[in-house]
Design an enzyme around this catalytic site. Structure first.
Site: not given
Length: 490
Positions: A288, A319, A473
């Site tokens: 992750e 990201e 998450d």
């Protein structure tokens, strides 16, 4: 009558003409001229939500034991503007600082991201000043304490499924241990006397501070976290796997090393690769990712072979673009996304990552075969053919939990969400590209480029989100829960 027919024909011609320049135009016209939730015509949101329930089915082979590590902390969630005002900070101009050295740096960086409505995470270098700010945050009216850190949040989400045994390895202090689900197993070596605190400064859509107004709700995170910053529990985590015997390993925390200085992270990254390589080959590893700003550090994560030795990664739009910028990949010239990230551009970068660092060729020694991409309006799962199963259910499950958790609910409430994904888009930004359409009644659109399969589903975006921290998450955890890895021939 003929005038009405003529108008309809003219409108159709106009839509067709402008579609090539703006594939989202038909969607906006549809929303403008069509009733959205009449008794006879269900809304697009209701159609998507209902179709998800049929589509989301459990995989044939489920995980029984999942090991998660290595970043864990206590999140102190507080009003960003309120806390800065309590710290006697005045509103002003925003400026991005890659590392925060003072309260002034904090204020300027917070404003920089607040006016863009973007999430970000930074390291605060001065431990003493950070502790004073942390105390003020914990005492601020309405401040809330939660489980924090990607690993702990993923573990907490996985633990909501009673058939799973979850091992969490990371710096677990007394407050965090108290907050964790009883189902989570924490090795004694992970327990420490004090907690690591991360401060999450939240702001609402439309919230103002001085001349700054947030275009959407989001949060800014900062910490002075030495334990997580050095991934000090990584070797302990890997060592615990031999006894725990997991079916799946979930790893996070690489981003925490960024603020520790080049000399430190260069050496630690090499040690991390050696440690990760000790995981048994038959056990898949999901990595992750999280917010980073140092292109050299991100490039090292790729060059030191971290990404190629994991089987799956999870990331968001910031990201993904940063990864491309660090590696001179497709669309690296973009400074940031303008609004909803273009599906074609996202697909180009995902394909590049899998081709450059993944197992798209049978002769490749890389293990990466799955990327779970999430942004506010839609999610995409990109997988190499033959390695993963049940991925339509997995991408839909990730989107469903994003919709419900953002609203603070256990299930999707269609009256509290909106569809912001494009109904028409292209499979690539450049030729050759395929024109694709999202069908709300079959809300996972599938296409292929080479031996990579792309699955896109919209997100029903919460209109008034209660909490945005940890959504990524939860999305990755839910997607993994509905995924299965396919057995490979030796």
């Amino acid at each position: 009558m003929w005038r009405k027919a003529g108008c309809v024909a003219l409108l159709a011609l106009a839509v067709g003409y402008f579609y090539h320049a703006d594939p989202g135009l038909p969607q906006r016209l549809l929303r403008y001229v069509s009733p959205q939730d009449s008794p006879s015509t269900p809304s697009l949101e209701r159609a998507v939500s209902g179709a998800w329930e049929t589509l989301i089915t459990a995989p044939a082979r489920r995980w029984n034991r999942v090991a998660v590590g290595v970043n864990a902390c206590v999140d102190v969630v507080v009003s960003g503007v309120g806390l800065l005002q309590a710290l006697a900070a005045d509103p002003g101009a925003g400026q991005n600082h890659e590392v925060l050295h003072s309260k002034e740096d904090l204020k300027e960086t917070f404003i920089h991201f607040m006016e863009r409505g973007a999430a970000a995470e930074r390291f605060f270098s001065d431990g003493d000043v950070f502790q004073r700010i942390a105390r003020a945050a914990a005492e601020y009216p309405g401040a809330q304490l939660y489980v924090g850190g990607n690993a702990a949040l993923i573990g907490q989400k996985l633990a909501t499924y009673p058939q799973l045994v979850v091992l969490l390895c990371g710096p677990v202090g007394p407050k965090l241990h108290e907050l964790l689900d009883d189902q989570i197993v924490v090795p004694p070596e992970s327990l420490q006397e004090t907690d690591e605190f991360h401060l999450i400064l939240e702001y609402k859509a439309g919230e103002r501070w001085g001349a700054t107004q947030a275009p959407q709700a989001n949060r800014f995170i900062f910490s002075h976290d030495v334990s997580n910053g050095g991934m000090r529990t990584l070797e302990m985590f890997i060592a615990s796997l031999e006894e725990f015997q997991p079916d799946l390993v979930v790893l996070s925390g690489l981003h925490m090393m960024e603020g520790m200085g080049k000399q430190m992270w260069e050496e630690r990254l090499k040690e991390a690769v050696v440690a990760i390589s000790d995981v048994r080959n038959e056990v898949p590893i999901h990595l992750e990712l999280a917010s980073m700003t140092d292109k050299e550090y991100m490039s090292s994560i790729m060059q030191e072979q971290v990404i190629p030795i994991v089987n799956s990664i999870g990331l968001n739009e910031q990201e993904l673009l940063f990864l491309s910028q660090a590696g001179s990949g497709p669309h690296a010239e973009l400074e940031t996304w303008n609004g909803v990230p273009d599906v074609g551009r996202v697909t180009d970068i995902l394909l590049w990552v899998l081709e450059q660092h993944g197992r798209t060729e049978p002769s490749s020694e890389a293990d990466l075969s799955r990327i779970h991409f999430h942004t506010l309006a839609y999610h995409i799962l990109a997988t190499v053919e033959g390695y993963w199963g049940n991925q339509a259910a997995a991408v839909a499950a990730g989107a469903r939990v994003a919709s419900s958790q953002a609203c603070g609910l256990q299930a999707v409430d269609v009256s509290k969400v909106g569809l912001k994904a494009p109904l028409q888009f292209f499979s690539s930004f450049s030729e050759p590209r395929e024109r694709l359409t999202l069908n709300p009644n079959q809300p996972v659109t599938v296409w292929h480029r080479g031996n990579v399969t792309f699955l896109l589903t919209p997100v029903l975006v919460c209109k008034q989100p209660l909490r945005t921290v940890g959504l990524g998450d939860a999305i990755s955890a839910e997607g993994l829960l509905y995924s299965e890895i396919m057995p490979q021939q030796p």
